[in-house]
Design an enzyme around this catalytic site. Sequence first.
Site, PDB file in Angstrom:
ATOM      1  N   GLY A 194       0.826  -1.211   0.000  1.00  5.39           N
ATOM      2  CA  GLY A 194       0.000   0.000   0.000  1.00  5.39           C
ATOM      3  C   GLY A 194       0.848   1.243   0.000  1.00  5.39           C
ATOM      4  CB  THR A 198      -2.079   2.966   3.893  1.00  3.59           C
ATOM      5  OG1 THR A 198      -0.976   2.108   3.583  1.00  3.59           O
ATOM      6  CG2 THR A 198      -2.295   3.935   2.739  1.00  3.59           C
ATOM      7  CD  GLU A 417      -7.158  30.960  -5.912  1.00  8.15           C
ATOM      8  OE1 GLU A 417      -7.869  29.934  -5.937  1.00  8.15           O
ATOM      9  OE2 GLU A 417      -5.952  30.949  -6.235  1.00  8.15           O
ATOM     10  CG  HIS A 420      -9.412  28.097  -9.793  1.00  6.60           C
ATOM     11  ND1 HIS A 420      -9.239  27.508 -11.022  1.00  6.60           N
ATOM     12  CD2 HIS A 420      -8.199  28.621  -9.443  1.00  6.60           C
ATOM     13  CE1 HIS A 420      -7.981  27.663 -11.405  1.00  6.60           C
ATOM     14  NE2 HIS A 420      -7.332  28.340 -10.471  1.00  6.60           N
ATOM     15  CG  ASP A 492      -4.423  26.692 -11.945  1.00  6.14           C
ATOM     16  OD1 ASP A 492      -4.429  25.878 -11.008  1.00  6.14           O
ATOM     17  OD2 ASP A 492      -4.649  27.904 -11.796  1.00  6.14           O
TER      18      ASP A 492
END
Length: 616
Positions: A194, A198, A417, A420, A492
């Site tokens: 994993g 985890t 922002e 978005h 982005d």
Amino acid sequence: MKKFSKSIGFYLIIIAIGVLIANYFMPHQTAEELTYSQFIDMVEAGDIKEVTIVGENLIRGELPDDQSFQIDIPGTIEKVEGILRDNDVDIITRPEPEPPWWTGLFAYLLPTVILIGAWIFIMNKMQGGGNKMMSFGKSKARLHDNEKKKVTFDDVANYEEVKEELVEVVEFLKSPDKFNKLGAKIPKGVLLVGPPGTGKTLMARAVAGEAGVPFFIISGSDFVEMFVGVGASRVRDLFEQGKENAPCIIFIDELDAVGRQRGAGVGGGHDEREQTLNQLLVEMDGFEANEGIILMAATNRPDVLDPALLRPGRFDRQVIVDKPDYKGRKGILEIHLKGKPTEDDVDTGVLARRTPGFTGADMENLANEAAILAARRGKESIGMLEFDDAIDRVIAGPQKKSRVISDKEQDIVSYHETGHALLGELLEDADPTHKVTIIPRGRAGGFTINLPQEDKSFITKSELLDKVTMLLGGRVAEEVFLDDISTGAQNDLERSTKIIRNMITDYGMSENLGPLTLGQKQNEQVFLGRDISRSRNYSEDVAALIDKEARAMVDACYEQARTVLTENRDMVEDMVAALKEHETLNKDDIKEIIGKYKPGFYDDEEAKTDSLEGDE
């Protein structure tokens, strides 16, 4: 401890005796030292009647008060002899005495003895003292003490399927007859696989607490040493310990440190790590049976392990310990909040929904960060505000309160922002916006948090396209409302380009190129393991089509973002003004602004949320 103290004392005594002997045989300076001027004055005054010249430059004699003196004449001594004769001083010459032959030998032997003693002491300390100076091949496995800090399956939230697999291993050890009657063989190895954080090691500790049998713990790196053959010797010693304490469990953490694929060295060399792995393979499933020994191991790199380790008869079971889902995150957080004073408004269900993708270690860190913030603010309990700030800190980094930004930069961040945030809410298949802020954190001037309403195993094409559109919304908002663009969209653009290219080359989601996987992942042999690379299995014409298709899909998303934001100009300006005033808007604030311009927009979403909460 006594043996350790005795060994230190023994070497200290040897060193002390050597220093005393050397000091005894060194010449002692008991005579008075005269300066050259004093000596000449005393000769001319008649205070010195007789001198002895030793060697070439040293003069010794006696003063009128029977006090011995000596002087080391600088340069040649002929001039001094002339002065002595002119003043009727008797001169006796004597060659410089040579020390005994064995003192020179002693001067060479003493440092050697000290160095050998120091080396023996250091090696004893590294190997645990006593007579273990050459015990490199002994196993470094530690026997787990259940009494100190016992961990059971009750301390591990979620992972019911994983627990079921491991409970079976515990039952094999506790009641082997129940399985032997049916001809079932005890599994030889269990591999926990994993991502980092985890809870693989925690799960192994829980098995140790539940089993009630000896549990040996060792790291994969403990086998590998600079001396050839040491790792293989340690593997043999480890399994010898296991046989003496059978039935037992041996747990190897970070197995990939010793279990990487063989034959991957430069030039195909046979290195120490490969010998260690060969010995481990033989011990797990060789000619001699290891009855009652179960080997557990944990790794987050199963792709680099040697195939011989993963075959049945060695690691019979591979248990996937993946990132927890909503119920798992909620349960993990509740475990870590035990013993911490929390306020009544703390809702672990809400926090679990706000942390998709968090591992167990992330949830533990979240609870700790919230406690630190509460203590820093002088509070006696942890509130929802602290958890909210802790989530922002974990995701985006610490808040930069001292950073002063100009009005122009504030406009850029606010519109960016807002682009978005609004697209996250207005697009049908985008993840809803949970929070938007223009407060700088980490390397970001501001950020928007979009959270899915539920955990997803698969992502559709429309969801990926809306995600790209939402990512491009910041750049579009700058262009439409400020008539300029900034460097703030760099990350982005990078993320959106990667998504689009994966859609075309990996997922076969391009209409023009069709359902094809373009580019082939292959395993390249590199030093000490394997790595994944991608080779081109298509022509230059197809590469040009990929670039053209990627550009077309990005342009379509860009235009969609422009259309949505242009059609909702008033909404954008309203949210920008609210951001400049409050700096941070949560989901309720965003809903209020959108509801002002689109009444009833959230009716379907509230009905869906109510149904989800009812299912719980």
